[in-house]
Write an enzyme that holds these catalytic residues in place. Structure first.
Site, PDB file in Angstrom:
ATOM      1  N   SER A   1      41.398  32.352  80.908  1.00 31.64           N
ATOM      2  CA  SER A   1      42.006  31.659  82.048  1.00 31.64           C
ATOM      3  C   SER A   1      41.077  31.729  83.254  1.00 31.64           C
ATOM      4  O   SER A   1      40.721  32.823  83.716  1.00 31.64           O
ATOM      5  CB  SER A   1      43.332  32.321  82.412  1.00 31.64           C
ATOM      6  OG  SER A   1      43.679  31.961  83.734  1.00 31.64           O
TER       7      SER A   1
ATOM      8  N   ASP B   1      45.044  27.129  85.016  1.00 35.56           N
ATOM      9  CA  ASP B   1      46.356  27.420  85.603  1.00 35.56           C
ATOM     10  C   ASP B   1      46.538  26.609  86.878  1.00 35.56           C
ATOM     11  O   ASP B   1      45.966  26.934  87.921  1.00 35.56           O
ATOM     12  CB  ASP B   1      46.466  28.922  85.892  1.00 35.56           C
ATOM     13  CG  ASP B   1      46.637  29.717  84.614  1.00 35.56           C
ATOM     14  OD1 ASP B   1      47.566  29.400  83.846  1.00 35.56           O
ATOM     15  OD2 ASP B   1      45.835  30.641  84.373  1.00 35.56           O
TER      16      ASP B   1
ATOM     17  N   MET C   1      52.040  24.667  86.274  1.00 36.64           N
ATOM     18  CA  MET C   1      53.139  25.417  86.901  1.00 36.64           C
ATOM     19  C   MET C   1      53.473  24.702  88.196  1.00 36.64           C
ATOM     20  O   MET C   1      53.217  25.187  89.302  1.00 36.64           O
ATOM     21  CB  MET C   1      52.680  26.871  87.139  1.00 36.64           C
ATOM     22  CG  MET C   1      52.622  27.677  85.854  1.00 36.64           C
ATOM     23  SD  MET C   1      51.539  29.116  85.984  1.00 36.64           S
ATOM     24  CE  MET C   1      49.975  28.338  85.658  1.00 36.64           C
TER      25      MET C   1
ATOM     26  N   MET D   1      55.374  32.768  78.109  1.00 37.61           N
ATOM     27  CA  MET D   1      54.888  33.563  79.247  1.00 37.61           C
ATOM     28  C   MET D   1      55.258  35.033  79.032  1.00 37.61           C
ATOM     29  O   MET D   1      56.420  35.367  78.818  1.00 37.61           O
ATOM     30  CB  MET D   1      55.523  33.090  80.562  1.00 37.61           C
ATOM     31  CG  MET D   1      55.000  31.781  81.115  1.00 37.61           C
ATOM     32  SD  MET D   1      53.205  31.652  81.315  1.00 37.61           S
ATOM     33  CE  MET D   1      52.827  33.054  82.372  1.00 37.61           C
TER      34      MET D   1
ATOM     35  N   PHE E   1      50.373  34.682  89.086  1.00 36.21           N
ATOM     36  CA  PHE E   1      49.206  35.512  89.386  1.00 36.21           C
ATOM     37  C   PHE E   1      48.587  36.087  88.114  1.00 36.21           C
ATOM     38  O   PHE E   1      49.307  36.324  87.132  1.00 36.21           O
ATOM     39  CB  PHE E   1      49.615  36.679  90.301  1.00 36.21           C
ATOM     40  CG  PHE E   1      50.243  36.197  91.584  1.00 36.21           C
ATOM     41  CD1 PHE E   1      49.447  35.767  92.643  1.00 36.21           C
ATOM     42  CD2 PHE E   1      51.619  36.121  91.707  1.00 36.21           C
ATOM     43  CE1 PHE E   1      50.016  35.279  93.812  1.00 36.21           C
ATOM     44  CE2 PHE E   1      52.210  35.639  92.868  1.00 36.21           C
ATOM     45  CZ  PHE E   1      51.404  35.216  93.927  1.00 36.21           C
ATOM     46  N   GLY E   2      47.283  36.305  88.176  1.00 37.04           N
ATOM     47  CA  GLY E   2      46.601  37.001  87.090  1.00 37.04           C
ATOM     48  C   GLY E   2      46.742  38.508  87.296  1.00 37.04           C
ATOM     49  O   GLY E   2      47.207  38.969  88.351  1.00 37.04           O
ATOM     50  N   GLY E   3      46.357  39.261  86.274  1.00 36.25           N
ATOM     51  CA  GLY E   3      46.279  40.707  86.404  1.00 36.25           C
ATOM     52  C   GLY E   3      47.607  41.455  86.412  1.00 36.25           C
ATOM     53  O   GLY E   3      47.659  42.614  86.817  1.00 36.25           O
TER      54      GLY E   3
ATOM     55  N   ASP F   1      50.655  34.109  77.092  1.00 32.40           N
ATOM     56  CA  ASP F   1      49.916  34.057  78.359  1.00 32.40           C
ATOM     57  C   ASP F   1      50.436  35.108  79.332  1.00 32.40           C
ATOM     58  O   ASP F   1      51.576  35.048  79.775  1.00 32.40           O
ATOM     59  CB  ASP F   1      50.092  32.644  78.944  1.00 32.40           C
ATOM     60  CG  ASP F   1      49.275  32.408  80.205  1.00 32.40           C
ATOM     61  OD1 ASP F   1      48.492  33.290  80.580  1.00 32.40           O
ATOM     62  OD2 ASP F   1      49.428  31.314  80.791  1.00 32.40           O
ATOM     63  N   GLY F   2      49.562  36.058  79.654  1.00 33.33           N
ATOM     64  CA  GLY F   2      49.873  37.034  80.682  1.00 33.33           C
ATOM     65  C   GLY F   2      49.779  38.469  80.204  1.00 33.33           C
ATOM     66  O   GLY F   2      50.476  38.876  79.271  1.00 33.33           O
ATOM     67  N   GLY F   3      48.888  39.214  80.840  1.00 33.89           N
ATOM     68  CA  GLY F   3      48.804  40.650  80.558  1.00 33.89           C
ATOM     69  C   GLY F   3      48.186  41.016  79.220  1.00 33.89           C
ATOM     70  O   GLY F   3      48.420  42.122  78.712  1.00 33.89           O
TER      71      GLY F   3
ATOM     72  N   GLY G   1      42.912  36.309  81.149  1.00 32.49           N
ATOM     73  CA  GLY G   1      42.257  36.033  82.434  1.00 32.49           C
ATOM     74  C   GLY G   1      41.470  37.231  82.905  1.00 32.49           C
ATOM     75  O   GLY G   1      40.251  37.307  82.727  1.00 32.49           O
ATOM     76  N   SER G   2      42.183  38.207  83.477  1.00 30.22           N
ATOM     77  CA  SER G   2      41.483  39.357  84.056  1.00 30.22           C
ATOM     78  C   SER G   2      40.753  40.189  83.001  1.00 30.22           C
ATOM     79  O   SER G   2      39.729  40.798  83.303  1.00 30.22           O
ATOM     80  CB  SER G   2      42.460  40.226  84.850  1.00 30.22           C
ATOM     81  OG  SER G   2      43.632  40.443  84.117  1.00 30.22           O
TER      82      SER G   2
HETATM   83  C1  DX5 Z   1      49.851  33.314  85.165  1.00 34.36           C
HETATM   84  C2  DX5 Z   1      48.896  32.446  84.379  1.00 34.36           C
HETATM   85  C3  DX5 Z   1      48.043  33.164  83.410  1.00 34.36           C
HETATM   86  C4  DX5 Z   1      47.171  34.233  84.026  1.00 34.36           C
HETATM   87  C5  DX5 Z   1      46.748  35.191  82.975  1.00 34.36           C
HETATM   88  O1  DX5 Z   1      50.670  32.514  85.937  1.00 34.36           O
HETATM   89  O2  DX5 Z   1      49.614  31.458  83.664  1.00 34.36           O
HETATM   90  O3  DX5 Z   1      47.250  32.246  82.661  1.00 34.36           O
HETATM   91  O4  DX5 Z   1      46.053  33.716  84.648  1.00 34.36           O
HETATM   92  O5  DX5 Z   1      46.020  36.189  83.611  1.00 34.36           O
HETATM   93  P1  DX5 Z   1      45.960  37.664  83.023  1.00 34.36           P
HETATM   94  O6  DX5 Z   1      45.369  37.540  81.651  1.00 34.36           O
HETATM   95  O7  DX5 Z   1      45.113  38.393  83.997  1.00 34.36           O
HETATM   96  O8  DX5 Z   1      47.377  38.158  82.976  1.00 34.36           O
HETATM   97 ZN    ZN Z   2      48.453  30.159  82.196  1.00 38.89          ZN
END
Ligand code: DX5
Ligand code: ZN
Length: 221
Positions: A11, A38, A71, A140, A146-148, A178-180, A200-201
């Site tokens: 991401s 995103d 989103m 989700m 947010f990422g991270g 997607d996420g974490g 992402g992170s």
């Molecule tokens: C959150 C996004 C994700 C996010 C994932 O709203 O949809 O794609 O960037 O980031 P990480 O992998 O850091 O949770």
């Molecule tokens: Zn996403």
């Protein structure tokens, strides 16, 4: 499902926005399968990112699948613009689409793959009457914005439920999470039934990205 079938979708939310072209190239060279975008509007989620012009400007840096996660409120207003910008898959949120069936059909009619996403609090039965309109489901595993953030474990049960629903239907629908996602949880996540993981992170925050992608892939084995 073997690790060979698992796709990794970095991401860009956690990438360096001052050099996105280089970031896209680095994950492509580093073994990514998709690029995950995103798109946030400051209404549906409490953050603002980017729109079709940015995606269009990055299209020339990569031939990977552009996986565009919207989103935004009333996404149907912008589907055509995102298709023209180079999206290969568009995901809309069930929570933003009162006419979800029509919106998914609109995406397919424009010649690309249609996908729907469920927030952590949204039950999977929303998929019951739209399965034949779907190429992918995005589950989700954090609250979007947010990422991270930390992975929400109840997403695993949801993926299992959706995976059996898809199997029963006999349809060919991918499940993306997607996420974490981090190397420490990705094996369990994949075991629950998804075949595409967004990161992402754990990719852009752990440079070089090639080692970060490899760490995720190795952890799936
Ligand atoms: C959150 C996004 C994700 C996010 C994932 O709203 O949809 O794609 O960037 O980031 P990480 O992998 O850091 O949770
Ligand atoms: Zn996403």
């Amino acid at each position: 499902m073997t690790e060979n079938h698992i796709k990794i979708a970095p991401s860009l939310l956690s990438a360096d926005f001052s050099c996105l072209g280089a970031e896209v190239k680095s994950v492509e060279e580093g073994g990514a399968d998709y690029i995950h975008f995103d798109v946030m509007d400051g209404h549906f989620v409490p953050n603002i990112t980017f729109g079709p012009p940015l995606i269009k400007s990055l299209r020339k840096f990569s031939s990977l699948t552009f996986d565009v996660h919207l989103m935004i409120e009333k996404p149907e207003r912008y589907i055509e613009d995102f298709v023209k910008s180079g999206a290969d898959i568009i995901t809309v949120h069930v929570e933003t689409c009162p006419h979800l069936h029509r919106t998914l059909q609109m995406i397919r009619d424009l010649g690309i793959k249609a996908s729907v996403s469920l927030n952590p609090a949204t039950p999977p039965f929303f998929l019951d009457y739209i399965l034949d309109k779907l190429d992918m489901v995005l589950v989700m595993s954090v609250n979007p914005g947010f990422g991270g953030q930390k992975f929400i474990p109840s997403a695993l049960k949801k993926v299992e439920w959706i995976s059996s629903l898809i199997k029963e239907s006999g349809l060919n629908i991918d499940i993306e999470i997607d996420g974490g996602i981090v190397p420490e949880n990705v094996k369990e996540v994949v075991k629950s039934g998804c075949n595409i993981v967004v990161a992402g992170s754990s990719v852009f925050g752990k440079k070089p990205v090639s080692s970060a992608i490899k760490a995720i892939r190795d952890s799936i084995r």
